[in-house]
Design a protein around this motif. Structure first.
Motif, PDB file in Angstrom:
ATOM      1  N   VAL A   1      -1.693  -5.930  13.411  1.00 48.84           N
ATOM      2  CA  VAL A   1      -3.063  -5.271  13.477  1.00 48.84           C
ATOM      3  C   VAL A   1      -2.924  -4.387  14.692  1.00 48.84           C
ATOM      4  N   ALA A   2      -2.686  -5.487  16.162  1.00 50.20           N
ATOM      5  CA  ALA A   2      -2.322  -4.126  17.477  1.00 50.20           C
ATOM      6  C   ALA A   2      -2.238  -3.428  17.296  1.00 50.20           C
ATOM      7  N   GLY A   3      -0.461  -3.664  17.007  1.00 48.08           N
ATOM      8  CA  GLY A   3       0.181  -2.080  16.816  1.00 48.08           C
ATOM      9  C   GLY A   3      -0.441  -1.187  16.124  1.00 48.08           C
ATOM     10  N   LEU A   4      -0.921  -1.313  15.080  1.00 51.69           N
ATOM     11  CA  LEU A   4      -1.896  -0.112  14.575  1.00 51.69           C
ATOM     12  C   LEU A   4      -3.225   0.374  15.181  1.00 51.69           C
ATOM     13  N   ALA A   5      -3.109  -0.024  16.252  1.00 51.52           N
ATOM     14  CA  ALA A   5      -4.595   0.420  16.737  1.00 51.52           C
ATOM     15  C   ALA A   5      -4.258   2.582  16.567  1.00 51.52           C
ATOM     16  N   GLY A   6      -5.295   2.818  16.396  1.00 50.09           N
ATOM     17  CA  GLY A   6      -5.173   4.262  16.872  1.00 50.09           C
ATOM     18  C   GLY A   6      -4.728   4.968  16.306  1.00 50.09           C
TER      19      GLY A   6
ATOM     20  N   ARG B   1     -11.402  -1.604  13.889  1.00 48.58           N
ATOM     21  CA  ARG B   1     -12.149  -0.455  14.886  1.00 48.58           C
ATOM     22  C   ARG B   1     -10.050  -0.478  15.336  1.00 48.58           C
ATOM     23  N   SER B   2      -9.500  -1.285  14.288  1.00 51.65           N
ATOM     24  CA  SER B   2      -8.090   0.354  14.294  1.00 51.65           C
ATOM     25  C   SER B   2      -7.931   1.126  13.462  1.00 51.65           C
ATOM     26  N   SER B   3      -8.641   1.891  13.143  1.00 52.76           N
ATOM     27  CA  SER B   3      -9.016   2.621  11.742  1.00 52.76           C
ATOM     28  C   SER B   3      -8.174   2.433  10.610  1.00 52.76           C
ATOM     29  N   LEU B   4      -8.103   0.958  10.374  1.00 51.84           N
ATOM     30  CA  LEU B   4      -7.170   0.354   8.925  1.00 51.84           C
ATOM     31  C   LEU B   4      -7.651   0.776   8.176  1.00 51.84           C
ATOM     32  N   ARG B   5      -7.418   1.108   6.603  1.00 51.27           N
ATOM     33  CA  ARG B   5      -8.006   0.033   5.605  1.00 51.27           C
ATOM     34  C   ARG B   5      -7.849  -0.924   4.488  1.00 51.27           C
ATOM     35  N   PRO B   6      -8.013  -2.028   4.563  1.00 56.16           N
ATOM     36  CA  PRO B   6      -7.888  -3.327   4.362  1.00 56.16           C
ATOM     37  C   PRO B   6      -6.949  -3.137   3.713  1.00 56.16           C
ATOM     38  N   ALA B   7      -6.999  -2.108   2.601  1.00 55.43           N
ATOM     39  CA  ALA B   7      -5.843  -1.721   0.880  1.00 55.43           C
ATOM     40  C   ALA B   7      -4.655  -1.397   1.520  1.00 55.43           C
TER      41      ALA B   7
ATOM     42  N   PHE C   1     -13.967  -6.167  10.127  1.00 59.32           N
ATOM     43  CA  PHE C   1     -14.138  -5.017  11.608  1.00 59.32           C
ATOM     44  C   PHE C   1     -13.184  -4.927  12.496  1.00 59.32           C
ATOM     45  N   ALA C   2     -12.047  -5.852  12.962  1.00 56.38           N
ATOM     46  CA  ALA C   2     -11.147  -5.960  13.092  1.00 56.38           C
ATOM     47  C   ALA C   2     -10.119  -4.912  12.967  1.00 56.38           C
ATOM     48  N   LEU C   3     -10.202  -4.342  11.189  1.00 52.34           N
ATOM     49  CA  LEU C   3      -8.878  -3.286  10.832  1.00 52.34           C
ATOM     50  C   LEU C   3     -10.181  -1.909  11.082  1.00 52.34           C
TER      51      LEU C   3
END
Length: 618
Positions: free
Chosen positions: A22-27, A140-146, A136-138
């Motif tokens: 999750v952290a690595g995917l941030a941004g 913030r990292s501009s990620l989709r759950p899928a 919400f956590a995803l």
């Protein structure tokens, strides 16, 4: 995948992987690089996406920044080949993903959900998985759950593949036992030092012929070092600091800037251990109070270390209300009752109570004056750097810098033995060795904020002084060498008598006995060669003569004690070594497997896309 019997360590490893992901995917969202480039390569039919490469680069930059404790730019990363390391790592993991795809190896939705439910960051106040917290956590990292769950599924499939390849690989038991048998062996021996006092008479005075021969054979040890005659001009903050007087406003501003250091609230050094529910936390506190267990034991049982639960130094404002009340209610080290937190109930251990600290401006004024003056002096010196560079470029000499600027001119006969003045700076020493005759001086910085420029005037090569000039030094060296030679001869004679059964004391030696010494121990006042030699001897009563700088040591082996493989220390060592060795063996096998998989499926890279991603990271 098995759903039971997993250790706490395994669960925590899963949490760590997910949180890092999750952290690595941030941004890095799912839009690609400007929406035009989607991949940078592939292994077989599995792509290496732009997001994966961007994420890998950012993680590498972050890691190197933490390791070096200074920012690492993308330009530096490219120069040092860090981007290549990222691509190699991605190629390896993508190859495994492709292999799992070809084998139709995957995990179901239930396993993905199970792993998500174990991540504390995705849990609500009750400790259960909270869909809103997860999304919400995803978000913030501009990620989709899928997308995140697809990455998680691929990671789980790779782990299944790894378990299939390396599962059951264990280190041969005899390897660990043999190694511990070597390391754990102990020896008893006696030793005696042979020094000049054992010689029947002092050395005779050397003849002129003996001194000449010794001088001819050992001339290099009497050579003078190479001397580099260097002229320099320099300026350091210490040269200016006495003439600088900071004003009161500057001192007050500095005091306010560092107020957090001078004025600190009451603090606690704490650790936090979370529990699944209040009943578990309450039972754990009761067991601690009853002396049935300890906080440290509970941490270990959970597969954690004290570093994992360490919260560091905290003030009341750093903690939520109920937590702060519980922690600061303790006026001495101890353990709180269970406290409800956003991640569930927890026990806090207070390891130290730090009283509030208040330091007035007047108390630290003198220190602030010195600090501000030093800072201004450093800035004043660095402000001169450009001026000095311009003067040198315009043809100014070092001598002129010493008369026309605040820099001081000096000369030094520089050698490896010179450490006074400017020669005490590593920066200058490095520059002094690089200088060549005829080079134009260039302005350089010193480690304390100073500046200098230097010129090599002459190199005086090493030289051997005439014997007449260093006769006393040569005579002293000859005497030491003669003493060592005579002691070596005496030692061989004494060793022969010791081998014949004569005791050390009967030979006039003062023997010392070492009992059950390990090969990694240290015996004060002896060279490392003593223990090394004692462990090289093959059987009891074997002897050896060990040369030293000023004589010799005679050693006799008394006993060899085999390592006790049944001891707790041995068992712990064997267990750890077996685990580490097995892990290393599995890693080596899996690396070879990964290389074979990558070669079989084929790796292709899009250099244009790679260059575009690299450019976007600058």
């Amino acid at each position: 995948m098995a759903k039971s019997g997993k250790s706490s360590a395994s669960r925590i490893a899963v949490w760590g992987i997910l949180l890092l992901l999750v952290a690595g995917l941030a941004g890095f969202g799912s839009g690609g690089l400007g929406g035009n480039i989607q991949t940078v390569g592939s292994v077989g039919d599995t792509p290496i996406t732009v997001q994966e490469y961007q994420r890998g680069l950012q993680q590498e930059l972050d890691f190197e920044t933490r390791r070096r404790q200074q920012p690492v730019s993308m330009q530096t990363a490219l120069q040092e080949g860090l981007d290549i390391r990222v691509r190699e790592r991605l190629a390896a993991s993508t190859a495994l993903t492709e292999e799992a795809r070809v084998m139709s190896l995957s995990v179901g939705d239930a396993e993905v959900l199970r792993q998500l439910q174990q991540v504390p960051a995705f849990q609500g106040p009750s400790g259960a998985f909270d869909r809103d917290a997860y999304e919400f956590a995803l978000e913030r990292s501009s990620l989709r759950p899928a997308d995140f769950e697809d990455d998680l599924r691929k990671t789980a499939a790779r782990e299944l593949l790894q378990q299939a390849v390396t599962g059951g690989l264990t280190l041969n038991k005899s390897y660990a036992e043999t190694l511990y048998g070597y390391l754990g062996q102990r020896r008893s021996f006696r030793w005696a030092e042979l020094n000049a006092d054992l010689l029947a008479s002092p050395n005779a005075a050397p003849t002129d012929a003996q001194l000449q021969a010794f001088y001819d054979e050992n001339g290099t040890q009497f050579e003078t070092p190479e001397v580099r005659k260097i002229s320099y001009a320099w300026l350091t903050p210490d040269m200016l600091v006495d003439d600088i007087t900071p004003n009161e406003d500057e001192l007050l501003a500095l005091y306010e800037e560092r107020s957090g250091e001078f004025n600190q609230p009451e603090r606690r050094i704490v650790e936090r251990l979370g529990f699944a529910d209040t009943d578990a936390a309450t039972a754990a506190k009761a067991a601690i109070d009853a002396g049935e267990t300890s906080y440290d034991d509970l941490v270990t049982e959970r597969g954690l270390t004290l570093e994992d639960v360490d919260q560091g130094e905290v003030s009341r404002d750093d903690l939520d209300g109920p937590i702060a009340d519980a922690v600061f209610a303790l006026t001495e080290p101890g353990i709180t009752d269970p406290v409800e937190t956003s991640l569930g109930p927890a026990l806090y251990r207070v390891n130290a109570v730090l009283e509030a600290q208040e330091t007035s401006f007047e108390e630290v004024r003198d220190d602030l004056v010195a600090e501000a003056a030093e800072d201004q002096a450093r800035r004043a010196v660095l402000d001169k750097l450009t001026e000095v560079e311009d003067l040198l470029a315009g043809g100014a000499t070092l001598e002129e810098l010493g008369t026309d600027t605040e820099l001081e001119f000096g000369q030094i006969n520089f050698s490896d033995d010179e450490h006074e003045g400017i020669a005490g700076y590593d920066n200058f020493r490095e520059e002094a060795l690089l200088l060549r005759e005829g080079d134009f001086p260039e302005a350089r910085e010193l480690s304390d904020g100073g500046i200098f420029a230097a010129r090599l005037d002459e190199v005086v090569p090493p030289a051997l002084p005439p014997l007449a000039d260093i006769r006393d030094d040569v005579a002293a060296a000859w005497d030491a060498a003669e003493t060592k030679r005579r002691l070596s001869e005496l030692g061989e004679s004494l060793k022969a008598q010791l081998d014949a059964g004569t005791a050390m004391e009967a030979l006039g030696l003062v023997g010392r006995t070492e009992t059950d010494r390990g090969r990694t121990e240290f015996i004060e006042g002896t060279p490392p060669a003593l223990l090394v030699t004692a462990f090289d001897l093959e059987k009891a009563s074997d002897t050896a003569l060990i040369p030293t700088d000023d004589g010799a040591i005679l050693v006799e082996l008394l006993d060899i004690s085999a390592a006790d493989l049944s001891a707790d220390e041995a068992q712990n060592f064997l267990t750890q070594l077996s685990q580490q060795g097995s892990a290393g063996l599995a890693a080596d096998v899996f690396e070879l497997y990964g290389q074979a998989v990558q070669a079989r499926h084929g790796l292709s890279l899009d250099q244009v896309a790679i260059n575009a991603v690299n450019a976007s990271m600058r």
